[in-house]
Design a protein around this motif. Structure first.
Motif, mmCIF file in Angstrom:
data_model
loop_
_atom_site.group_PDB
_atom_site.id
_atom_site.type_symbol
_atom_site.label_atom_id
_atom_site.label_comp_id
_atom_site.label_asym_id
_atom_site.label_seq_id
_atom_site.Cartn_x
_atom_site.Cartn_y
_atom_site.Cartn_z
ATOM 1 N N SER A 122 0.809 -1.095 0.048
ATOM 2 C CA SER A 122 -0.090 -0.146 0.166
ATOM 3 C C SER A 122 0.929 1.255 -0.087
ATOM 4 N N ALA A 126 0.749 3.708 -2.698
ATOM 5 C CA ALA A 126 0.605 5.445 -2.647
ATOM 6 C C ALA A 126 1.541 6.205 -3.088
ATOM 7 N N MET A 257 -4.934 5.301 0.504
ATOM 8 C CA MET A 257 -5.477 6.507 0.264
ATOM 9 C C MET A 257 -5.149 7.537 0.887
ATOM 10 N N ILE A 284 -5.445 1.818 -2.090
ATOM 11 C CA ILE A 284 -5.043 2.721 -3.338
ATOM 12 C C ILE A 284 -4.367 1.699 -4.072
ATOM 13 N N GLY A 288 -4.415 5.228 -8.884
ATOM 14 C CA GLY A 288 -5.036 6.081 -8.170
ATOM 15 C C GLY A 288 -6.761 5.475 -7.897
ATOM 16 N N ARG A 289 -6.964 4.165 -8.142
ATOM 17 C CA ARG A 289 -8.179 4.180 -7.719
ATOM 18 C C ARG A 289 -8.578 3.634 -6.157
ATOM 19 N N VAL A 290 -9.492 4.039 -5.529
ATOM 20 C CA VAL A 290 -9.665 3.847 -4.043
ATOM 21 C C VAL A 290 -10.550 2.969 -4.104
ATOM 22 N N ALA A 314 -14.169 5.137 0.662
ATOM 23 C CA ALA A 314 -14.244 4.768 -0.528
ATOM 24 C C ALA A 314 -15.878 4.595 -0.675
ATOM 25 N N THR A 337 -11.636 7.804 -6.566
ATOM 26 C CA THR A 337 -10.207 7.998 -6.894
ATOM 27 C C THR A 337 -9.566 8.837 -6.132
ATOM 28 N N LEU A 338 -8.081 8.983 -6.340
ATOM 29 C CA LEU A 338 -7.520 10.067 -5.554
ATOM 30 C C LEU A 338 -7.846 11.320 -6.292
ATOM 31 N N ALA A 341 -10.680 12.478 -4.006
ATOM 32 C CA ALA A 341 -10.086 13.099 -2.735
ATOM 33 C C ALA A 341 -9.347 14.235 -2.651
#
Length: 360
Positions: A122, A126, A257, A284, A288-290, A314, A337-338, A341
């Motif tokens: 992760s 990240a 994330m 993440i 960039g998909r959460v 999410a 997605t990031l 965020a």
């Protein structure tokens, strides 16, 4: 008459004893309760949680906090029925079968090791996601982790191979190029192999311990109908900055994330939060998909307890937010997605626009 009365009394005593004794029988359940909250742009044990070297690093007010769930019970420390029932009455706790965290085919040591691997992955994802979001390029080299038994690549492709080219075309490995939508590394490999018709062959050029190896592999049809060869592949990433994340013994992938946002905050001259206290939870991916995780209800309680004003969750985990005792005390923000965020943090920072919400 006296004998019958004695028999009745003894029976009642035995029933009461069995009932009380039953409360102390070990049960195969876990109790999930609110755990630790850790500000990723702050310090932990006197050291920065996120340290960046090789680029200018900044410190800002506010918080981007990861939150955890504390679990009690398990195969080696089973809880009794009384403890489980008491926890069930608490609005901040949750009861779950222990096999959800401790599958029967894995030892507690294997579970702990897996959580450590997930935490490390992760952090790598990240870093990649944060650099992508900031437009900072890096290398993503497609590295073979292994092959699937019975699939065409078995015996032809080996763990440790680097996929250099497909059908004579080099696999791009540099991110941040002229075309930001271009797939690189393992994504490019999957995209190119999957684009052909199942059954068509694919020619691979591999770097195997410094030597170039060419193989032709027949494709087969995957479950989703695309072509596949059965290669397990991941990116060996080479970043232009060194990112070190220190969170002690915490494991699992759910802070991904928030790690990405914390790295961005360290690399950005302007604060992402504008001084607000924000917490969140979600996995993440490097692009960039959460992703959703469990324990959101307890994590929200942790966040509210330690002063968070907003909680990023999410979209996949939205349904869990409605069961939290902290639902009325936090602004819950839904992200996929990031990019979502970051946009939400801009709204929080500027006060302009609306925050996306979870819907019942």
């Amino acid at each position: 008459m006296v004998r019958r009365l004695l028999t009745l009394v003894v029976s009642l005593v035995l029933l009461v004893g069995l009932g009380v004794g039953g409360l102390y029988l070990p049960m195969p359940y876990l109790v999930a309760s609110p755990g630790l909250t850790l500000n990723t742009v702050g310090d932990y044990d006197g050291e920065p949680v996120i340290r960046v070297e090789g680029a200018d690093s900044y410190e800002h007010d506010g918080a981007l906090s990861m939150v955890t769930v504390q679990y009690a019970g398990g195969p080696q420390n089973r809880l009794n029925l009384l403890t489980v029932l008491t926890a069930w009455l608490s609005p901040s706790n949750a009861i779950m079968p222990e096999e959800l965290l401790f599958p029967a085919d894995r030892s507690p040591e294997e579970v702990s090791e897996r959580q450590t691997v997930q935490m490390n992955d992760s952090q790598t994802n990240a870093t990649a996601a944060a650099l992508n979001q900031l437009g900072i390029g890096y290398q993503a080299v497609p590295l073979v982790a292994g092959t699937v038994e019975g699939m065409p690549a078995e015996g032809l492709v080996e763990a440790g191979d680097v996929i250099v080219a497909i059908d004579g075309e080099p696999v791009p490995t540099d991110t941040g190029g002229d075309d930001p939508e271009e797939a690189v590394g393992s994504s490019a490999v999957v995209e190119r192999v999957g684009a052909r018709e199942p059954g068509d062959p694919v020619e691979l050029v591999l770097d195997r311990d410094g030597e170039s190896v060419e193989v032709e592999v027949e494709t087969t049809e995957a479950e989703d109908g695309t072509a596949a060869v059965g290669i397990l592949i991941a990116d060996d990433m080479d970043f232009p900055v060194d990112v070190e994340i220190s969170v002690g013994e915490i494991g699992g992938p759910s802070a991904g994330m928030v790690f990405a946002l914390g790295i961005m905050d360290r690399l950005s001259e302007e604060s992402l939060t504008g001084g607000a206290s924000v917490a969140g939870s979600g996995t993440i991916t490097s692009d960039g998909r959460v992703g959703g995780i469990s324990g959101i209800a307890q994590k929200m309680v942790s966040a509210e307890r330690d002063g968070a004003e907003y909680f990023l969750v999410a979209a996949e985990s939205c349904d869990q937010t409605f069961d939290s005792a902290a639902l009325d005390d936090l602004e819950v923000v839904r992200v996929e997605t990031l990019t979502d965020a970051v946009a939400a943090l801009e709204t929080i920072r500027t006060g302009e626009g609306e925050l996306p919400r979870c819907e019942a």
